[in-house]
Scaffold this active site. Sequence first.
Site, PDB file in Angstrom:
ATOM      1  N   ASP A  14       0.888  -1.172   0.000  1.00  0.00           N
ATOM      2  CA  ASP A  14       0.000   0.000   0.000  1.00  0.00           C
ATOM      3  C   ASP A  14       0.918   1.211   0.000  1.00  0.00           C
ATOM      4  OD1 ASP A  14      -1.547   2.174   0.677  1.00  0.00           O
ATOM      5  OD2 ASP A  14      -2.631   1.173   2.306  1.00  0.00           O
ATOM      6  N   TYR A 230       1.233  -0.819  15.307  1.00  0.00           N
ATOM      7  CA  TYR A 230       0.322  -0.941  14.179  1.00  0.00           C
ATOM      8  C   TYR A 230       0.666   0.056  13.083  1.00  0.00           C
ATOM      9  CZ  TYR A 230      -3.864  -0.886  11.405  1.00  0.00           C
ATOM     10  OH  TYR A 230      -4.721  -0.933  10.353  1.00  0.00           O
ATOM     11  N   LYS A 233      -2.546  -2.832   7.770  1.00  0.00           N
ATOM     12  CA  LYS A 233      -2.779  -4.274   7.763  1.00  0.00           C
ATOM     13  C   LYS A 233      -1.980  -4.935   6.675  1.00  0.00           C
ATOM     14  CE  LYS A 233      -6.730  -3.299   7.551  1.00  0.00           C
ATOM     15  NZ  LYS A 233      -6.066  -2.012   7.684  1.00  0.00           N
TER      16      LYS A 233
END
Length: 366
Positions: A14, A230, A233
Amino acid sequence: MAKGKITLSVIKADVGGYVGHSSMHPRLIEQADEKLSGSKEKGLLIDFHVTRCGDDLELIMTHTHGVDNQEIHKLAWNTFTVCTEVAKELKLYGAGQDLLSDAFSGNVKGMGPGVAEMEFEERKSEPIIVFMADKTSPGAWNLPLFRIFADPFNTAGLVIDPTMHIGFKFEVLDVYEHRKIIISCPEEMYELLMFIGAMRRYMIKSVYRGDGEIAAVASTQKLSLIAGKYVGKDDPVVIIRSQAGFPAVGEILEPFTFPHLVEGWMRGSHHGPLMPVPFYEANPSRFDGPPRVIAAGFQLANGKLIGPRDMFDDPSFDEARRKANDIANYMRHHGPFEPHRLGLEDLEYTTMPQLMKKLEPRWEKE
Ligand code: F6R
Ligand code: MG
Ligand code: MG
Protein backbone atom coordinates in the site's frame (compact mmCIF):
# COMPACT_ATOMS: atom_id res chain seq x y z
CA MET A 1 17.24 -21.68 -10.66
CA ALA A 2 16.63 -25.15 -11.98
CA LYS A 3 16.51 -25.59 -15.78
CA GLY A 4 13.10 -25.12 -17.37
CA LYS A 5 11.51 -23.69 -14.28
CA ILE A 6 9.64 -20.45 -14.08
CA THR A 7 9.02 -18.29 -11.04
CA LEU A 8 5.79 -16.50 -10.30
CA SER A 9 6.28 -13.61 -7.88
CA VAL A 10 3.45 -11.55 -6.44
CA ILE A 11 4.73 -8.59 -4.44
CA LYS A 12 2.36 -5.98 -3.05
CA ALA A 13 2.28 -2.85 -0.96
CA ASP A 14 0.00 0.00 0.00
CA VAL A 15 1.82 3.11 -1.20
CA GLY A 16 -1.10 5.52 -0.93
CA GLY A 17 -4.89 5.35 -0.89
CA TYR A 18 -7.53 7.16 -2.96
CA VAL A 19 -9.74 8.30 -1.18
CA GLY A 20 -8.55 7.53 2.35
CA HIS A 21 -7.80 3.81 2.41
CA SER A 22 -10.63 2.83 0.04
CA SER A 23 -9.07 2.46 -3.40
CA MET A 24 -6.22 3.37 -5.73
CA HIS A 25 -5.59 6.28 -8.07
CA PRO A 26 -5.13 5.10 -11.69
CA ARG A 27 -1.86 7.01 -11.94
CA LEU A 28 -0.20 4.59 -9.55
CA ILE A 29 -1.13 1.68 -11.78
CA GLU A 30 0.20 3.56 -14.82
CA GLN A 31 3.45 4.33 -13.04
CA ALA A 32 3.93 0.71 -11.97
CA ASP A 33 3.11 -0.50 -15.50
CA GLU A 34 5.71 1.82 -16.95
CA LYS A 35 8.41 0.72 -14.50
CA LEU A 36 7.80 -3.00 -15.03
CA SER A 37 7.57 -2.58 -18.83
CA GLY A 38 11.13 -1.30 -18.78
CA SER A 39 12.32 -4.42 -16.95
CA LYS A 40 10.41 -6.67 -19.31
CA GLU A 41 12.12 -5.00 -22.26
CA LYS A 42 15.49 -5.51 -20.59
CA GLY A 43 14.67 -9.21 -20.16
CA LEU A 44 14.56 -9.35 -16.35
CA LEU A 45 10.87 -10.27 -16.45
CA ILE A 46 9.12 -12.63 -18.84
CA ASP A 47 5.81 -10.95 -18.21
CA PHE A 48 3.87 -8.99 -15.61
CA HIS A 49 0.44 -7.74 -14.70
CA VAL A 50 -0.22 -4.79 -12.39
CA THR A 51 -3.50 -4.60 -10.53
CA ARG A 52 -4.88 -3.49 -7.19
CA CYS A 53 -7.27 -4.60 -4.51
CA GLY A 54 -8.59 -1.67 -2.48
CA ASP A 55 -5.58 0.50 -1.65
CA ASP A 56 -3.03 -2.24 -2.35
CA LEU A 57 -0.82 -2.22 -5.43
CA GLU A 58 -0.20 -5.75 -6.69
CA LEU A 59 2.75 -6.65 -8.94
CA ILE A 60 2.27 -10.06 -10.53
CA MET A 61 5.51 -11.04 -12.29
CA THR A 62 6.98 -14.06 -14.07
CA HIS A 63 10.70 -14.67 -14.57
CA THR A 64 13.38 -17.35 -14.40
CA HIS A 65 15.39 -16.12 -11.43
CA GLY A 66 13.90 -18.21 -8.60
CA VAL A 67 12.27 -17.07 -5.36
CA ASP A 68 13.88 -14.43 -3.12
CA ASN A 69 15.85 -13.06 -6.05
CA GLN A 70 17.53 -9.79 -5.20
CA GLU A 71 17.00 -8.21 -8.65
CA ILE A 72 13.29 -8.99 -8.65
CA HIS A 73 12.82 -7.73 -5.10
CA LYS A 74 14.78 -4.61 -5.93
CA LEU A 75 12.58 -4.02 -8.97
CA ALA A 76 9.44 -4.33 -6.81
CA TRP A 77 10.93 -2.00 -4.19
CA ASN A 78 11.89 0.57 -6.79
CA THR A 79 8.45 0.34 -8.36
CA PHE A 80 6.82 1.03 -5.00
CA THR A 81 9.24 3.90 -4.47
CA VAL A 82 8.42 5.63 -7.78
CA CYS A 83 4.71 5.05 -7.16
CA THR A 84 5.13 6.62 -3.71
CA GLU A 85 6.52 9.72 -5.44
CA VAL A 86 3.34 9.96 -7.51
CA ALA A 87 1.25 9.34 -4.38
CA LYS A 88 3.08 12.17 -2.61
CA GLU A 89 2.58 14.52 -5.54
CA LEU A 90 -1.18 13.83 -5.49
CA LYS A 91 -1.12 13.88 -1.67
CA LEU A 92 -2.81 10.50 -1.65
CA TYR A 93 -3.56 9.07 1.74
CA GLY A 94 -0.76 7.30 3.61
CA ALA A 95 1.75 7.74 0.75
CA GLY A 96 4.49 5.14 1.16
CA GLN A 97 2.84 3.66 4.26
CA ASP A 98 4.06 0.10 3.69
CA LEU A 99 7.68 0.98 2.93
CA LEU A 100 9.09 0.67 6.42
CA SER A 101 12.62 1.68 5.55
CA ASP A 102 14.25 4.30 3.35
CA ALA A 103 16.81 1.92 1.94
CA PHE A 104 16.51 -1.45 0.21
CA SER A 105 18.65 -4.20 1.71
CA GLY A 106 18.40 -7.10 -0.72
CA ASN A 107 14.96 -8.59 0.01
CA VAL A 108 11.61 -6.87 0.53
CA LYS A 109 10.63 -9.39 3.22
CA GLY A 110 10.37 -7.73 6.60
CA MET A 111 10.45 -4.29 4.96
CA GLY A 112 6.69 -3.86 4.63
CA PRO A 113 5.58 -5.25 1.25
CA GLY A 114 3.82 -8.63 1.12
CA VAL A 115 5.44 -11.42 -0.92
CA ALA A 116 4.22 -14.74 -2.33
CA GLU A 117 6.51 -16.56 -4.76
CA MET A 118 6.71 -20.05 -6.22
CA GLU A 119 9.03 -21.76 -8.66
CA PHE A 120 7.84 -24.71 -10.72
CA GLU A 121 8.04 -26.50 -14.04
CA GLU A 122 5.24 -25.13 -16.21
CA ARG A 123 2.90 -27.99 -17.13
CA LYS A 124 1.35 -28.65 -20.54
CA SER A 125 -1.35 -26.26 -19.39
CA GLU A 126 -0.90 -24.25 -16.21
CA PRO A 127 -4.01 -22.56 -14.82
CA ILE A 128 -3.34 -20.47 -11.71
CA ILE A 129 -5.41 -18.20 -9.53
CA VAL A 130 -4.01 -15.25 -7.59
CA PHE A 131 -6.24 -14.18 -4.73
CA MET A 132 -5.70 -10.69 -3.34
CA ALA A 133 -7.44 -9.28 -0.27
CA ASP A 134 -7.79 -5.91 1.38
CA LYS A 135 -8.63 -5.01 5.00
CA THR A 136 -7.57 -8.35 6.38
CA SER A 137 -4.52 -10.41 7.35
CA PRO A 138 -2.86 -13.61 6.05
CA GLY A 139 -4.77 -15.77 8.56
CA ALA A 140 -7.79 -15.14 6.33
CA TRP A 141 -6.48 -17.81 3.92
CA ASN A 142 -6.43 -20.58 6.54
CA LEU A 143 -10.07 -21.56 6.16
CA PRO A 144 -10.25 -21.51 2.35
CA LEU A 145 -6.86 -23.26 1.96
CA PHE A 146 -7.96 -25.99 4.33
CA ARG A 147 -11.21 -26.48 2.44
CA ILE A 148 -9.51 -26.48 -0.97
CA PHE A 149 -6.75 -28.96 -0.12
CA ALA A 150 -8.13 -31.06 2.72
CA ASP A 151 -11.93 -31.02 2.76
CA PRO A 152 -13.57 -33.62 0.51
CA PHE A 153 -16.94 -31.90 1.00
CA ASN A 154 -15.44 -28.92 -0.83
CA THR A 155 -13.03 -30.58 -3.24
CA ALA A 156 -14.55 -33.52 -5.03
CA GLY A 157 -11.16 -34.24 -6.57
CA LEU A 158 -9.81 -35.39 -3.20
CA VAL A 159 -12.22 -38.30 -3.55
CA ILE A 160 -12.53 -38.72 -7.33
CA ASP A 161 -9.03 -37.98 -8.69
CA PRO A 162 -6.59 -40.74 -7.61
CA THR A 163 -3.58 -38.41 -8.15
CA MET A 164 -4.81 -36.41 -5.18
CA HIS A 165 -5.20 -39.43 -2.89
CA ILE A 166 -1.63 -38.89 -1.70
CA GLY A 167 -2.97 -35.83 0.08
CA PHE A 168 -1.46 -32.41 0.69
CA LYS A 169 1.11 -31.09 3.15
CA PHE A 170 0.61 -27.75 4.87
CA GLU A 171 3.50 -25.57 5.95
CA VAL A 172 2.22 -23.60 8.95
CA LEU A 173 3.97 -20.60 10.50
CA ASP A 174 3.78 -19.63 14.14
CA VAL A 175 4.22 -15.89 13.62
CA TYR A 176 4.59 -15.19 17.33
CA GLU A 177 7.47 -17.60 17.85
CA HIS A 178 8.98 -17.29 14.35
CA ARG A 179 8.92 -21.04 13.73
CA LYS A 180 7.23 -23.39 11.26
CA ILE A 181 5.93 -26.94 10.98
CA ILE A 182 4.75 -29.25 8.17
CA ILE A 183 1.48 -31.11 8.78
CA SER A 184 0.12 -33.76 6.37
CA CYS A 185 -3.49 -34.28 5.40
CA PRO A 186 -5.61 -36.32 5.58
CA GLU A 187 -3.57 -38.17 8.28
CA GLU A 188 -3.06 -35.21 10.60
CA MET A 189 -6.18 -33.22 9.76
CA TYR A 190 -7.27 -32.78 13.38
CA GLU A 191 -3.82 -31.57 14.44
CA LEU A 192 -3.77 -29.12 11.54
CA LEU A 193 -7.17 -27.70 12.47
CA MET A 194 -6.10 -27.29 16.08
CA PHE A 195 -3.47 -24.80 14.95
CA ILE A 196 -4.89 -23.05 11.90
CA GLY A 197 -8.21 -22.35 13.63
CA ALA A 198 -6.17 -19.74 15.56
CA MET A 199 -5.78 -17.54 12.49
CA ARG A 200 -3.92 -14.72 14.17
CA ARG A 201 -0.99 -16.77 15.33
CA TYR A 202 -0.83 -19.73 12.93
CA MET A 203 -0.86 -19.10 9.21
CA ILE A 204 -0.62 -21.45 6.29
CA LYS A 205 2.44 -20.33 4.34
CA SER A 206 2.40 -22.95 1.61
CA VAL A 207 0.77 -26.17 0.49
CA TYR A 208 2.55 -29.05 -1.28
CA ARG A 209 1.01 -32.13 -2.85
CA GLY A 210 2.04 -35.40 -1.17
CA ASP A 211 4.69 -35.91 -3.89
CA GLY A 212 6.30 -32.56 -3.04
CA GLU A 213 4.88 -30.54 -5.95
CA ILE A 214 4.17 -26.94 -4.91
CA ALA A 215 0.42 -26.17 -4.94
CA ALA A 216 -0.06 -22.86 -3.11
CA VAL A 217 1.95 -20.06 -1.52
CA ALA A 218 0.62 -17.20 0.60
CA SER A 219 2.15 -13.94 1.74
CA THR A 220 2.55 -14.06 5.50
CA GLN A 221 3.98 -10.71 6.43
CA LYS A 222 2.53 -9.25 9.60
CA LEU A 223 3.21 -5.55 9.50
CA SER A 224 2.11 -4.99 13.08
CA LEU A 225 4.69 -7.48 14.32
CA ILE A 226 7.39 -6.25 11.95
CA ALA A 227 7.11 -2.66 13.04
CA GLY A 228 6.34 -3.42 16.70
CA LYS A 229 3.35 -1.16 16.41
CA TYR A 230 0.32 -0.94 14.18
CA VAL A 231 1.29 0.47 10.79
CA GLY A 232 -1.44 -0.87 8.55
CA LYS A 233 -2.78 -4.27 7.76
CA ASP A 234 -1.15 -7.00 5.82
CA ASP A 235 -3.77 -7.34 3.10
CA PRO A 236 -2.49 -10.72 1.92
CA VAL A 237 -2.22 -12.56 -1.39
CA VAL A 238 -2.14 -16.26 -2.20
CA ILE A 239 -1.17 -18.06 -5.43
CA ILE A 240 -2.85 -21.40 -6.17
CA ARG A 241 -2.11 -23.85 -9.00
CA SER A 242 -5.09 -25.61 -10.49
CA GLN A 243 -6.40 -28.63 -12.46
CA ALA A 244 -4.94 -31.96 -13.55
CA GLY A 245 -3.73 -33.28 -10.19
CA PHE A 246 -4.53 -30.09 -8.32
CA PRO A 247 -7.98 -28.90 -7.26
CA ALA A 248 -10.12 -27.65 -10.17
CA VAL A 249 -10.71 -23.93 -10.66
CA GLY A 250 -14.25 -24.33 -9.32
CA GLU A 251 -13.01 -26.25 -6.28
CA ILE A 252 -10.56 -23.45 -5.53
CA LEU A 253 -13.26 -20.77 -5.78
CA GLU A 254 -15.93 -22.71 -3.87
CA PRO A 255 -14.85 -21.88 -0.25
CA PHE A 256 -15.40 -18.18 -1.00
CA THR A 257 -19.16 -18.77 -1.28
CA PHE A 258 -18.99 -18.69 2.53
CA PRO A 259 -18.03 -15.16 3.66
CA HIS A 260 -16.18 -16.24 6.79
CA LEU A 261 -15.26 -13.81 9.55
CA VAL A 262 -11.77 -12.36 9.37
CA GLU A 263 -9.93 -9.65 11.22
CA GLY A 264 -8.83 -6.36 9.70
CA TRP A 265 -11.95 -4.27 9.19
CA MET A 266 -11.88 -0.60 10.35
CA ARG A 267 -8.54 0.36 11.88
CA GLY A 268 -7.40 -3.23 11.62
CA SER A 269 -9.37 -3.74 14.81
CA HIS A 270 -12.64 -5.37 13.83
CA HIS A 271 -13.92 -8.69 12.60
CA GLY A 272 -16.03 -8.75 9.46
CA PRO A 273 -17.03 -11.07 6.62
CA LEU A 274 -14.64 -11.61 3.71
CA MET A 275 -16.63 -10.56 0.63
CA PRO A 276 -15.65 -12.03 -2.78
CA VAL A 277 -15.97 -9.27 -5.42
CA PRO A 278 -15.15 -8.60 -9.07
CA PHE A 279 -12.14 -6.34 -9.69
CA TYR A 280 -14.24 -3.20 -10.16
CA GLU A 281 -15.93 -3.67 -6.78
CA ALA A 282 -12.71 -4.00 -4.79
CA ASN A 283 -13.18 -0.60 -3.12
CA PRO A 284 -13.86 -1.14 0.58
CA SER A 285 -15.89 1.92 1.60
CA ARG A 286 -18.49 1.01 4.23
CA PHE A 287 -16.77 1.39 7.62
CA ASP A 288 -13.59 1.02 5.54
CA GLY A 289 -14.76 -2.41 4.44
CA PRO A 290 -16.08 -4.97 4.70
CA PRO A 291 -12.88 -6.92 3.97
CA ARG A 292 -12.80 -8.18 0.42
CA VAL A 293 -11.07 -10.56 -1.89
CA ILE A 294 -10.57 -10.66 -5.66
CA ALA A 295 -9.46 -13.64 -7.75
CA ALA A 296 -7.35 -13.15 -10.89
CA GLY A 297 -7.17 -16.26 -13.07
CA PHE A 298 -4.31 -16.78 -15.55
CA GLN A 299 -3.14 -19.45 -17.96
CA LEU A 300 0.63 -19.48 -18.15
CA ALA A 301 2.14 -19.90 -21.61
CA ASN A 302 5.93 -20.23 -21.38
CA GLY A 303 5.85 -17.77 -18.52
CA LYS A 304 3.49 -15.36 -20.29
CA LEU A 305 0.51 -14.37 -18.18
CA ILE A 306 -2.54 -15.04 -20.31
CA GLY A 307 -5.25 -13.15 -18.49
CA PRO A 308 -6.37 -12.08 -16.01
CA ARG A 309 -9.88 -13.40 -15.94
CA ASP A 310 -11.97 -11.85 -13.18
CA MET A 311 -13.08 -15.05 -11.44
CA PHE A 312 -15.59 -13.56 -8.96
CA ASP A 313 -17.36 -11.64 -11.75
CA ASP A 314 -20.03 -14.31 -11.74
CA PRO A 315 -23.62 -14.13 -10.46
CA SER A 316 -23.08 -17.41 -8.61
CA PHE A 317 -21.17 -15.32 -6.03
CA ASP A 318 -24.05 -12.83 -5.64
CA GLU A 319 -25.48 -14.85 -2.77
CA ALA A 320 -22.13 -14.79 -0.94
CA ARG A 321 -22.01 -11.02 -1.39
CA ARG A 322 -25.57 -10.68 -0.10
CA LYS A 323 -24.78 -12.88 2.88
CA ALA A 324 -21.63 -10.87 3.55
CA ASN A 325 -23.74 -7.69 3.66
CA ASP A 326 -26.17 -9.33 6.11
CA ILE A 327 -23.27 -10.42 8.32
CA ALA A 328 -21.75 -6.95 8.01
CA ASN A 329 -24.99 -5.38 9.29
CA TYR A 330 -25.18 -7.85 12.15
CA MET A 331 -21.56 -7.33 13.17
CA ARG A 332 -21.81 -3.52 12.88
CA HIS A 333 -24.67 -3.47 15.39
CA HIS A 334 -22.16 -4.51 18.07
CA GLY A 335 -20.42 -1.14 17.65
CA PRO A 336 -17.35 -1.09 19.90
CA PHE A 337 -18.19 -4.42 21.54
CA GLU A 338 -16.47 -7.76 21.00
CA PRO A 339 -16.58 -9.92 19.01
CA HIS A 340 -16.99 -7.23 16.33
CA ARG A 341 -14.04 -5.43 17.84
CA LEU A 342 -10.99 -7.66 18.21
CA GLY A 343 -10.26 -9.16 21.64
CA LEU A 344 -8.03 -7.25 24.06
CA GLU A 345 -5.01 -9.40 23.38
CA ASP A 346 -5.36 -8.74 19.67
CA LEU A 347 -5.48 -4.99 20.21
CA GLU A 348 -2.11 -5.09 21.92
CA TYR A 349 -0.31 -4.05 18.78
CA THR A 350 -2.57 -1.04 18.27
CA THR A 351 -2.79 2.10 20.38
CA MET A 352 -4.46 0.13 23.19
CA PRO A 353 -1.29 -0.09 25.35
CA GLN A 354 -0.98 3.73 25.34
CA LEU A 355 -4.54 4.07 26.54
CA MET A 356 -3.96 1.46 29.24
CA LYS A 357 -0.92 3.36 30.44
CA LYS A 358 -2.77 6.64 30.60
CA LEU A 359 -5.51 5.24 32.84
CA GLU A 360 -3.19 3.07 34.91
CA PRO A 361 -2.83 5.49 37.87
CA ARG A 362 -6.60 5.77 38.24
CA TRP A 363 -7.27 2.11 38.93
CA GLU A 364 -7.97 1.36 42.63
CA LYS A 365 -8.25 -1.92 44.52
CA GLU A 366 -11.89 -2.80 45.01
C1 F6R B 1 -6.32 0.96 6.81
C2 F6R B 1 -7.66 0.78 7.28
C3 F6R B 1 -8.46 1.89 7.80
C4 F6R B 1 -7.71 2.82 8.71
C5 F6R B 1 -8.64 3.96 9.16
C6 F6R B 1 -7.93 4.98 10.01
O1 F6R B 1 -5.93 -0.02 5.91
O2 F6R B 1 -8.15 -0.27 7.24
O3 F6R B 1 -9.61 1.40 8.42
O4 F6R B 1 -7.20 2.13 9.80
O5 F6R B 1 -9.16 4.60 8.03
O6 F6R B 1 -6.84 5.45 9.28
P1 F6R B 1 -5.86 6.58 9.82
O7 F6R B 1 -5.39 6.10 11.17
O8 F6R B 1 -4.80 6.62 8.78
O9 F6R B 1 -6.67 7.83 9.90
MG1 MG C 1 -4.03 2.17 3.19
MG1 MG D 1 -4.98 -2.18 2.09
